[in-house]
Write a protein that holds these residues in place. Structure first.
Motif, PDB file in Angstrom:
ATOM      1  N   ALA A 104      68.558  -2.588  47.846  1.00  0.00           N
ATOM      2  CA  ALA A 104      67.754  -1.472  47.316  1.00  0.00           C
ATOM      3  C   ALA A 104      68.648  -0.443  46.623  1.00  0.00           C
ATOM      4  O   ALA A 104      68.307   0.048  45.539  1.00  0.00           O
ATOM      5  CB  ALA A 104      66.957  -0.816  48.440  1.00  0.00           C
ATOM      6  N   ILE A 105      69.783  -0.128  47.209  1.00  0.00           N
ATOM      7  CA  ILE A 105      70.697   0.853  46.614  1.00  0.00           C
ATOM      8  C   ILE A 105      71.250   0.331  45.282  1.00  0.00           C
ATOM      9  O   ILE A 105      71.234   1.042  44.271  1.00  0.00           O
ATOM     10  CB  ILE A 105      71.842   1.190  47.593  1.00  0.00           C
ATOM     11  CG1 ILE A 105      71.302   1.960  48.798  1.00  0.00           C
ATOM     12  CG2 ILE A 105      72.949   1.972  46.894  1.00  0.00           C
ATOM     13  CD1 ILE A 105      72.293   2.102  49.941  1.00  0.00           C
ATOM     14  N   MET A 106      71.713  -0.911  45.276  1.00  0.00           N
ATOM     15  CA  MET A 106      72.307  -1.475  44.054  1.00  0.00           C
ATOM     16  C   MET A 106      71.264  -1.631  42.944  1.00  0.00           C
ATOM     17  O   MET A 106      71.526  -1.297  41.782  1.00  0.00           O
ATOM     18  CB  MET A 106      72.964  -2.829  44.345  1.00  0.00           C
ATOM     19  CG  MET A 106      74.117  -2.751  45.287  1.00  0.00           C
ATOM     20  SD  MET A 106      75.440  -1.725  44.613  1.00  0.00           S
ATOM     21  CE  MET A 106      76.605  -1.794  45.917  1.00  0.00           C
ATOM     22  N   MET A 107      70.099  -2.137  43.278  1.00  0.00           N
ATOM     23  CA  MET A 107      69.063  -2.327  42.247  1.00  0.00           C
ATOM     24  C   MET A 107      68.543  -0.986  41.739  1.00  0.00           C
ATOM     25  O   MET A 107      68.235  -0.852  40.554  1.00  0.00           O
ATOM     26  CB  MET A 107      67.915  -3.178  42.779  1.00  0.00           C
ATOM     27  CG  MET A 107      68.275  -4.646  42.894  1.00  0.00           C
ATOM     28  SD  MET A 107      68.943  -5.373  41.376  1.00  0.00           S
ATOM     29  CE  MET A 107      67.615  -5.155  40.240  1.00  0.00           C
ATOM     30  N   SER A 108      68.436  -0.006  42.603  1.00  0.00           N
ATOM     31  CA  SER A 108      68.034   1.328  42.150  1.00  0.00           C
ATOM     32  C   SER A 108      69.068   1.893  41.180  1.00  0.00           C
ATOM     33  O   SER A 108      68.713   2.512  40.172  1.00  0.00           O
ATOM     34  CB  SER A 108      67.865   2.277  43.337  1.00  0.00           C
ATOM     35  OG  SER A 108      66.833   1.825  44.174  1.00  0.00           O
ATOM     36  N   THR A 109      70.346   1.649  41.462  1.00  0.00           N
ATOM     37  CA  THR A 109      71.410   2.087  40.553  1.00  0.00           C
ATOM     38  C   THR A 109      71.274   1.397  39.198  1.00  0.00           C
ATOM     39  O   THR A 109      71.375   2.044  38.150  1.00  0.00           O
ATOM     40  CB  THR A 109      72.794   1.797  41.165  1.00  0.00           C
ATOM     41  OG1 THR A 109      72.878   2.435  42.448  1.00  0.00           O
ATOM     42  CG2 THR A 109      73.905   2.278  40.271  1.00  0.00           C
ATOM     43  N   VAL A 110      71.043   0.088  39.213  1.00  0.00           N
ATOM     44  CA  VAL A 110      70.868  -0.658  37.959  1.00  0.00           C
ATOM     45  C   VAL A 110      69.672  -0.115  37.172  1.00  0.00           C
ATOM     46  O   VAL A 110      69.753   0.095  35.958  1.00  0.00           O
ATOM     47  CB  VAL A 110      70.688  -2.167  38.246  1.00  0.00           C
ATOM     48  CG1 VAL A 110      70.175  -2.911  37.022  1.00  0.00           C
ATOM     49  CG2 VAL A 110      71.989  -2.778  38.727  1.00  0.00           C
ATOM     50  N   LEU A 111      68.568   0.122  37.863  1.00  0.00           N
ATOM     51  CA  LEU A 111      67.370   0.632  37.181  1.00  0.00           C
ATOM     52  C   LEU A 111      67.613   2.024  36.602  1.00  0.00           C
ATOM     53  O   LEU A 111      67.178   2.314  35.476  1.00  0.00           O
ATOM     54  CB  LEU A 111      66.183   0.645  38.144  1.00  0.00           C
ATOM     55  CG  LEU A 111      65.643  -0.729  38.540  1.00  0.00           C
ATOM     56  CD1 LEU A 111      64.580  -0.595  39.617  1.00  0.00           C
ATOM     57  CD2 LEU A 111      65.094  -1.480  37.342  1.00  0.00           C
ATOM     58  N   LEU A 112      68.303   2.884  37.333  1.00  0.00           N
ATOM     59  CA  LEU A 112      68.578   4.233  36.831  1.00  0.00           C
ATOM     60  C   LEU A 112      69.526   4.203  35.628  1.00  0.00           C
ATOM     61  O   LEU A 112      69.300   4.911  34.644  1.00  0.00           O
ATOM     62  CB  LEU A 112      69.162   5.104  37.940  1.00  0.00           C
ATOM     63  CG  LEU A 112      68.175   5.520  39.033  1.00  0.00           C
ATOM     64  CD1 LEU A 112      68.909   6.194  40.184  1.00  0.00           C
ATOM     65  CD2 LEU A 112      67.102   6.430  38.474  1.00  0.00           C
ATOM     66  N   VAL A 113      70.567   3.383  35.705  1.00  0.00           N
ATOM     67  CA  VAL A 113      71.496   3.277  34.574  1.00  0.00           C
ATOM     68  C   VAL A 113      70.772   2.709  33.352  1.00  0.00           C
ATOM     69  O   VAL A 113      70.952   3.193  32.233  1.00  0.00           O
ATOM     70  CB  VAL A 113      72.721   2.408  34.948  1.00  0.00           C
ATOM     71  CG1 VAL A 113      73.532   2.038  33.725  1.00  0.00           C
ATOM     72  CG2 VAL A 113      73.580   3.133  35.962  1.00  0.00           C
ATOM     73  N   THR A 114      69.934   1.704  33.562  1.00  0.00           N
ATOM     74  CA  THR A 114      69.178   1.127  32.452  1.00  0.00           C
ATOM     75  C   THR A 114      68.196   2.139  31.879  1.00  0.00           C
ATOM     76  O   THR A 114      68.083   2.287  30.658  1.00  0.00           O
ATOM     77  CB  THR A 114      68.423  -0.133  32.909  1.00  0.00           C
ATOM     78  OG1 THR A 114      69.363  -1.063  33.445  1.00  0.00           O
ATOM     79  CG2 THR A 114      67.684  -0.778  31.756  1.00  0.00           C
ATOM     80  N   ALA A 115      67.486   2.839  32.754  1.00  0.00           N
ATOM     81  CA  ALA A 115      66.460   3.781  32.291  1.00  0.00           C
ATOM     82  C   ALA A 115      67.057   4.954  31.530  1.00  0.00           C
ATOM     83  O   ALA A 115      66.518   5.367  30.494  1.00  0.00           O
ATOM     84  CB  ALA A 115      65.649   4.288  33.483  1.00  0.00           C
ATOM     85  N   PHE A 116      68.176   5.490  32.012  1.00  0.00           N
ATOM     86  CA  PHE A 116      68.715   6.704  31.415  1.00  0.00           C
ATOM     87  C   PHE A 116      69.967   6.476  30.558  1.00  0.00           C
ATOM     88  O   PHE A 116      70.380   7.362  29.821  1.00  0.00           O
ATOM     89  CB  PHE A 116      69.019   7.738  32.501  1.00  0.00           C
ATOM     90  CG  PHE A 116      67.792   8.152  33.247  1.00  0.00           C
ATOM     91  CD1 PHE A 116      66.795   8.885  32.627  1.00  0.00           C
ATOM     92  CD2 PHE A 116      67.608   7.778  34.567  1.00  0.00           C
ATOM     93  CE1 PHE A 116      65.651   9.264  33.302  1.00  0.00           C
ATOM     94  CE2 PHE A 116      66.466   8.150  35.257  1.00  0.00           C
ATOM     95  CZ  PHE A 116      65.485   8.894  34.626  1.00  0.00           C
ATOM     96  N   GLY A 117      70.556   5.298  30.648  1.00  0.00           N
ATOM     97  CA  GLY A 117      71.787   5.041  29.916  1.00  0.00           C
ATOM     98  C   GLY A 117      71.620   4.251  28.636  1.00  0.00           C
ATOM     99  O   GLY A 117      72.503   4.237  27.798  1.00  0.00           O
TER     100      GLY A 117
END
Length: 194
Positions: A104-117
């Motif tokens: 959950a932590i790693m996938m949330s990080t991936v989603l946040l980087v994708t969404a905002f990066g």
């Protein structure tokens, strides 16, 4: 892929599918019966988006840097391998539930980087989107654009006998691999005390 072609945003489709796939996998941690486990697995399989992500990466690389795609895939494979070793150690030391938390932590990080990066659309997608939205005639009607996905072309291509046989083979083998991939850890955890 088809929906990403229609809305001209692979990023949006990837974020949507990956979020639902992540939630499906996390709900697997609370599943206790075979029907609930099967429902989680079906939900995870329904929202796979790796092909959309690959298309998005290739689109961003463009023709000039397309050769870098192999290096990107290599780093992905290395990270998966290292992640498996680390997660195996964590499972041995702290228990199986930590897999879900770290996932959950790693996938949330991936989603946040994708969404905002990443930008909402690649240059190619943005050009197609702009052309589609600025292609109205004086009456406000849209003219047909030649690179729009055509459902009739897709259907006629899929209904050819060699393609139907290949799709059947892929579906059977894919279903078997998905069952092995999804249920193996349940078997290892419950029956073998892995």
């Amino acid at each position: 892929g088809y929906i990403a072609d229609i809305i001209r945003s692979r990023k949006a489709v990837y974020l949507f599918c990956n979020s639902l796939s992540m939630l499906s996998l996390l709900s697997l941690s609370k599943a206790q019966t075979f029907p609930s486990i099967l429902g989680c697995v079906i939900s995870m399989a329904s929202f796979k988006s790796s092909g959309v992500l690959d298309a998005h990466v290739l689109d961003f690389l463009g023709e000039k840097h397309r050769s870098l795609y192999g290096k990107i895939r290599l780093m992905t494979a290395i990270s998966w391998g290292l992640g498996a070793v680390v997660m195996g150690w964590i499972t041995d030391e702290y228990g199986f539930e930590w897999n879900f938390l770290l996932f959950a932590i790693m996938m949330s990080t991936v989603l946040l980087v994708t969404a905002f990066g990443l930008p909402a659309r690649s240059k190619k997608e943005q050009a197609q989107y702009d052309r589609l939205n600025n292609n109205g005639n004086q009456d406000g009607e849209m003219e047909e654009i030649s690179d729009q996905p055509r459902i009739c072309t897709l259907i006629s291509s899929v209904l050819r006998l060699p393609v139907l046989l290949w799709l059947t083979e892929v579906a059977v083998i894919g279903a078997g691999m998905s069952l092995v991939d999804s249920f193996l850890f349940v078997f290892l955890q419950d029956d073998l005390k892995g």
